[in-house]
Design a protein around this motif. Structure first.
Motif, PDB file in Angstrom:
ATOM      1  N   ALA A   1      23.654   3.201  -7.040  1.00  0.00           N
ATOM      2  CA  ALA A   1      22.271   2.896  -7.414  1.00  0.00           C
ATOM      3  C   ALA A   1      21.430   2.764  -6.159  1.00  0.00           C
ATOM      4  N   ILE A   2      20.262   3.413  -6.183  1.00  0.00           N
ATOM      5  CA  ILE A   2      19.265   3.205  -5.128  1.00  0.00           C
ATOM      6  C   ILE A   2      18.572   1.877  -5.409  1.00  0.00           C
ATOM      7  N   ILE A   3      18.707   0.942  -4.470  1.00  0.00           N
ATOM      8  CA  ILE A   3      18.222  -0.423  -4.675  1.00  0.00           C
ATOM      9  C   ILE A   3      16.832  -0.576  -4.076  1.00  0.00           C
ATOM     10  N   MET A   4      15.907  -1.058  -4.880  1.00  0.00           N
ATOM     11  CA  MET A   4      14.534  -1.237  -4.432  1.00  0.00           C
ATOM     12  C   MET A   4      14.417  -2.421  -3.465  1.00  0.00           C
ATOM     13  N   PRO A   5      13.550  -2.286  -2.447  1.00  0.00           N
ATOM     14  CA  PRO A   5      13.451  -3.292  -1.387  1.00  0.00           C
ATOM     15  C   PRO A   5      12.309  -4.275  -1.544  1.00  0.00           C
ATOM     16  N   ASN A   6      11.649  -4.315  -2.714  1.00  0.00           N
ATOM     17  CA  ASN A   6      10.437  -5.135  -2.843  1.00  0.00           C
ATOM     18  C   ASN A   6      10.758  -6.577  -3.222  1.00  0.00           C
ATOM     19  N   LEU A   7      11.570  -7.202  -2.375  1.00  0.00           N
ATOM     20  CA  LEU A   7      11.794  -8.636  -2.495  1.00  0.00           C
ATOM     21  C   LEU A   7      10.607  -9.374  -1.889  1.00  0.00           C
ATOM     22  N   VAL A   8      10.683 -10.694  -1.925  1.00  0.00           N
ATOM     23  CA  VAL A   8       9.669 -11.514  -1.240  1.00  0.00           C
ATOM     24  C   VAL A   8      10.404 -12.402  -0.242  1.00  0.00           C
ATOM     25  N   PRO A   9      10.333 -12.160   1.070  1.00  0.00           N
ATOM     26  CA  PRO A   9       9.633 -11.033   1.706  1.00  0.00           C
ATOM     27  C   PRO A   9      10.404  -9.735   1.521  1.00  0.00           C
ATOM     28  N   PRO A  10       9.744  -8.587   1.736  1.00  0.00           N
ATOM     29  CA  PRO A  10      10.399  -7.300   1.507  1.00  0.00           C
ATOM     30  C   PRO A  10      11.452  -6.977   2.558  1.00  0.00           C
ATOM     31  N   VAL A  11      12.305  -6.020   2.216  1.00  0.00           N
ATOM     32  CA  VAL A  11      13.370  -5.558   3.108  1.00  0.00           C
ATOM     33  C   VAL A  11      12.784  -4.459   3.987  1.00  0.00           C
ATOM     34  N   VAL A  12      12.447  -4.797   5.232  1.00  0.00           N
ATOM     35  CA  VAL A  12      11.700  -3.864   6.073  1.00  0.00           C
ATOM     36  C   VAL A  12      12.466  -3.369   7.290  1.00  0.00           C
ATOM     37  N   THR A  13      13.619  -3.943   7.597  1.00  0.00           N
ATOM     38  CA  THR A  13      14.395  -3.502   8.762  1.00  0.00           C
ATOM     39  C   THR A  13      15.824  -3.190   8.350  1.00  0.00           C
ATOM     40  N   GLY A  14      16.503  -2.443   9.206  1.00  0.00           N
ATOM     41  CA  GLY A  14      17.884  -2.118   8.932  1.00  0.00           C
ATOM     42  C   GLY A  14      18.757  -3.355   8.809  1.00  0.00           C
ATOM     43  N   GLU A  15      18.529  -4.363   9.635  1.00  0.00           N
ATOM     44  CA  GLU A  15      19.324  -5.589   9.578  1.00  0.00           C
ATOM     45  C   GLU A  15      19.098  -6.334   8.267  1.00  0.00           C
ATOM     46  N   GLN A  16      17.848  -6.346   7.786  1.00  0.00           N
ATOM     47  CA  GLN A  16      17.569  -6.994   6.509  1.00  0.00           C
ATOM     48  C   GLN A  16      18.241  -6.238   5.358  1.00  0.00           C
TER      49      GLN A  16
END
Length: 347
Positions: free
Chosen positions: A36-51
């Protein structure tokens, strides 16, 4: 008499798993998918490779015994995204794609892109490295009618991006219009996901007889002619169209409020619904292409080796109406008809 259909294990090329208590409550309902392609729109969003790496670890911990599902992570594109970080995260196998949200387009998209020129270096680096771009395809201009925002996005945003970066592989996620389907058919390096719920509902389901918050989603369901166009695309076998449920759980108190959240939680019953739709349209022999083969091919991945079996029985399959999630409940999408196709996992 029972009818049986054996298909390669399906994949979900657009899935929201959330985080924390919600993640733990709902992730198992996607366990029958291979990837599954997992969406990154958490709070805060997943914006870096480490996150993304950290979020993947939390998902795997929540899945526990549900070992079938392999989460494929994405990065949330912002105007300050570092192209080098994107390329490195993809090279290291941390991410499979990058997600573009126009700012304000949907749930938790406030950090999205407003000035597309600022992210052009990221697009160029992605094209060179072969990293796909997943796109929420709507403009957010207040003067554009909400039912026209997908078509306007194609003309004003997507087509110019693709002309300036022709090597970029793009997935138009959750298309909702005949305009979207026609555009995808006319292009190279372009695919599209179609959700389960957009094959079933049109805008009347949301509005007629009172507002139905659990049918409200973004992009919003359109008129019936567009729903028919989506079904024709999904059942055609065309390799450019594939399943992305956009299954998006929200607590009932957030859906059933004065300003209800957008999203339909379809993970539990998606395959039963799809079998119903494809049977109705005389296309059961093409369900495997839509759910199991086309998306993998577009992402350059092999199809799953294992299988699931769908069995049509005389008695309907049963799914929970609601799923507990911590102190909250999440309503499962109701297609409005009985589901005679049962899912049997062959893993």
């Amino acid at each position: 008499m029972n009818q049986s259909l054996l298909i390669r294990r399906p994949d979900d090329w657009h899935l929201h798993l959330r985080d924390g208590a919600m993640l733990n409550a709902i992730c198992g309902y996607s366990a029958h998918f291979g990837r599954a392609i997992i969406m990154p729109n958490l709070v805060p969003p997943v914006v870096t490779g480490e996150q993304a790496r950290s979020y993947r670890s939390r998902i795997l911990a929540a899945l526990q015994k549900h070992v079938t599902l392999r989460p494929l992570m994405t990065l949330y594109l912002t105007e300050t995204t570092d192209p080098a970080d994107v390329v490195q995260a993809h090279r290291d196998g941390v991410i499979a794609a990058v997600k573009l949200y126009p700012a304000g387009a949907t749930t938790n998209s406030a950090s999205g892109v407003r000035d597309f020129n600022k992210v052009r270096p990221v697009f160029e680096a992605m094209a060179e490295a072969g990293i796909p771009l997943c796109v929420h395809g709507e403009v957010t201009d207040p003067d554009i009618d909400i039912f026209d925002r997908e078509a306007v996005f194609i003309d004003r945003v997507l087509d110019p991006i693709r002309r300036k970066t022709p090597g970029l592989r793009v997935i138009m996620e959750h298309i909702t219009t005949s305009d979207g389907a026609d555009y995808v058919r006319s292009q190279d390096n372009l695919g599209a996901t179609i959700t389960t719920h957009h094959l079933v509902i049109n805008r009347n389901h949301i509005l007629v007889g009172g507002i139905k918050p659990h049918y409200y989603c973004l992009p919003v369901a359109k008129r019936e002619s567009h729903r028919i166009a989506l079904r024709q695309a999904a059942t055609s076998g065309d390799p450019r169209f594939f399943l992305g449920t956009d299954s998006a759980p929200h607590p009932d108190h957030a859906k059933e409020s004065a300003c209800g959240c957008a999203g339909c939680f379809t993970a539990p019953n998606t395959m039963s619904i799809l079998a119903h739709v494809f049977e109705e349209d005389g296309a059961l022999d093409r369900l495997e292409k839509f759910a199991s083969l086309n998306g993998a091919a577009f992402y350059g991945l092999p199809a799953n080796d294992d299988t699931i079996r769908l069995v049509r029985r005389d008695t309907p399959a049963t799914y929970p109406a609601k799923v507990p999630a911590g102190d909250d409940e999440v309503t499962v999408f109701d297609p409005g008809f009985p589901l005679y196709w049962h899912v049997e996992d062959n893993a």
